[in-house]
Design a protein around this motif. Sequence first.
Motif, short mmCIF file in Angstrom:
data_model
loop_
_atom_site.label_atom_id
_atom_site.label_comp_id
_atom_site.label_asym_id
_atom_site.label_seq_id
_atom_site.Cartn_x
_atom_site.Cartn_y
_atom_site.Cartn_z
N UNK A 1 5.19 5.32 12.13
CA UNK A 1 6.19 5.82 11.18
C UNK A 1 5.86 5.23 9.82
N UNK A 2 5.89 6.06 8.79
CA UNK A 2 5.30 5.70 7.50
C UNK A 2 6.31 5.86 6.37
N UNK A 3 6.31 4.85 5.49
CA UNK A 3 7.13 4.95 4.28
C UNK A 3 6.54 6.04 3.39
N UNK A 4 7.39 6.79 2.71
CA UNK A 4 6.89 7.78 1.76
C UNK A 4 7.72 7.69 0.48
N UNK A 5 7.34 6.78 -0.39
CA UNK A 5 8.16 6.50 -1.58
C UNK A 5 7.96 7.52 -2.68
N UNK A 6 6.85 8.25 -2.65
CA UNK A 6 6.50 9.17 -3.75
C UNK A 6 7.64 10.05 -4.23
N UNK B 1 0.84 -1.20 0.00
CA UNK B 1 0.00 0.00 0.00
C UNK B 1 0.88 1.25 0.00
N UNK B 2 1.95 1.21 0.78
CA UNK B 2 2.86 2.37 0.84
C UNK B 2 3.47 2.63 -0.53
N UNK B 3 3.90 1.56 -1.22
CA UNK B 3 4.44 1.75 -2.57
C UNK B 3 3.38 2.28 -3.52
N UNK C 1 0.87 4.17 -2.74
CA UNK C 1 0.71 5.61 -2.49
C UNK C 1 1.80 6.39 -3.23
N UNK C 2 3.00 5.81 -3.28
CA UNK C 2 4.10 6.43 -4.03
C UNK C 2 3.77 6.52 -5.51
N UNK C 3 3.16 5.45 -6.05
CA UNK C 3 2.80 5.44 -7.47
C UNK C 3 1.73 6.51 -7.73
N UNK C 4 0.78 6.60 -6.81
CA UNK C 4 -0.27 7.62 -6.98
C UNK C 4 0.32 9.03 -6.97
N UNK C 5 1.28 9.22 -6.07
CA UNK C 5 1.95 10.52 -5.97
C UNK C 5 2.68 10.83 -7.28
#
Lengths: 308, 372
Positions: free
Chosen positions: B266-271, B53-55, B57-61
């Motif tokens: 704490x949250x991954x933010x790949x965007x 899901x975190x990845x 969100x990065x793709x959406x960003x």
Amino acid sequence: MIEDLAFIGQIAVKSSIAVLLATLGEIVAERSGILNLGVEGMMLTGALCAAAAGIATGNPILAVAAGTLAGGLLALVHGFFAVTLRVNQVLSGLALTLLGMGVTSFLGRPLIGIAPGVRLRAVPIPGLADIPVIGDIFFRQSPLAYLAYVLVPLCWYWIFHTGTGLKIRAVGEDAAAVDAAGIDVFRIRYLCTFAGGLGAGLAGAYLSLSYTPGWKESMTGGQGWVAIAMVIFATWNPLRAVVGAFLFGGLTALQFYFQAVGVELVPAYVLKMLPYLLTIAVMILVNVGPGRRFGGPAALGVPFSREG
Amino acid sequence: MNRKRTFAVSLVLMIACAGLILTGGASNADAASPKLKVAFALLWTIDDQGWTTAHYHGIEYLKEKLGDKIEVSYTEKVLAADAERVFRNYAQQGYDIIFGTTFEHMDPLLNVAKDYPDIVFEHCSGFKTAPNMGNYFARMYQGEYLAGYMAGLMGFHNVGTVATNPIPEPIRGINAFTIGLLKGLKEAGHDAKGDKVNTIVWLKAWRDPINETTLAETLVARKHDLIRQMADTPDSSVAACAAGVPAIGYGEDAARYGADCALVSSIWNWGPIYVDKVQQVMEGTWKTGEYWGGFDRNNIVLSDFHASVPEAVREKVLAEKKKLEAGEDDIFAGPLYDQQGKLMVPEGQKASDKDLLTMRWLVKGVSGSIPQ
């Protein structure tokens, strides 16, 4: 120490209920000669349908019923292949597991992350729950656990002390003889397969409504396979299934307990392996020595047809 | 009916069902041609509430920032055995940059990268590179350190951690959390000297909802005052909430997924990484290398605090976060001792990135061990 014992026991019982319910169902099916390796798939289907019905209606009884029935209906698919088409039961059962995994993973996606509609929390039984240790272990559980407590003796009585139970066992031993006696083999086998599915479906409902409310993909984590092993461990007897399931639950509870306390007496990997090792040991024990007093139904997995 | 035929029927049935499973993960592609083509291989489904899901969100960003200039595809449930086929498929379709987003994608990605020197490959969380394959990761331990610091300031001194797999990434996170926890406890005036303040129990999986629940309940029953989630699914946090013990989320915001008692996540933010890498390829400035960003490059973020976290604690944690944002990462500064009291990082020194990436020891204050 006593306190630790109480919560290890409590978690052990909690962890054993799903396996116990699925094992009971599979015992009924196998007693009639139908080997259904689709338990894992039926459990998943039950878990998904229970969670979905819970979200849709918010009614615990409907949710449990939906999960249970879904398991039963999926079992009828196996019944059709195994009883009517007389295909290889091992393959048909495995197909059912794969089908259940695929379908639930596909259909369950919209449900992931949605707040569960029904949560069956532990309900202490007045009076009994206050017994030291025993009360904590057995009588502060989910309502479905209490249902399992009741189902075990009922199931045992049904199989060993009723006319229907006698017919079921007879069909599992020698379907042709039973057929000659004028009993409808197909009907009994369908019925037992269906009952087996109900058990697995109920087990799934327990996981998705009570154990960890909400649907998660492949949430059964192999408990369906454990149930199949437990049938053999219990030598097809519902009362002994309690021992097997509790053993599984106990090992689950202990593997984390040892780590949490910081003394790993037995490596977690060994504990995880133990239910299967014990099953193999039981199989060896019942098959060496004279006679096969504890053996499985003689016609297990053997299709019946009048043409012979 | 004859045996062979029934066997064949059953086989066909099984294959059909297996097919259903394999196609369980969805593929998604936007049409159009002259745009830069970007592909992602994902470990699990985009709604796993954790790592994938975190990845996603990065793709959406990425789509939001560069959507009109690129075409993005992704494939879910790309497990190790299937990965090389997926990567090769994307390469043959002429994708310009291909991301493998889990450790197990490393070797398959490298194999395909060798055959397609003109395509850029990027791998998440590994250690191998090639002239046309870089790797990237985020310094999650910084977020874990802050969460530990917060817990310490709030006086939690008997934390139970639902740990995942005993490899360097989680070990590093456990250590950073414990270092933060001890610092917080000290500042809050708790004498935690020589105490074991953080008990870890290994799940030996990245996600396993049933066992996460069992494990969290075991830790609650053992009277731990705070449950720390490390698994990809929020179930251990949810179980802690249900048992009336606060939790700390991981990977995604656990409070958004039913763990309403989570103090912080704490949250991954790949965007930002994805936008940077894609932009570099677009402009022809992409170079291979190893990228490891933290708060300084906005690759890790902290969720909102739970209402019960006192204002004074929030201020202290945010001040510490400011330092990390400015690039001052002294989390693993010496002196650091292991569980047996052996000096691992001497005073005046700091663990290097290499030390961090290969970390196989637990700091003093942790109860539990690394299974072999």
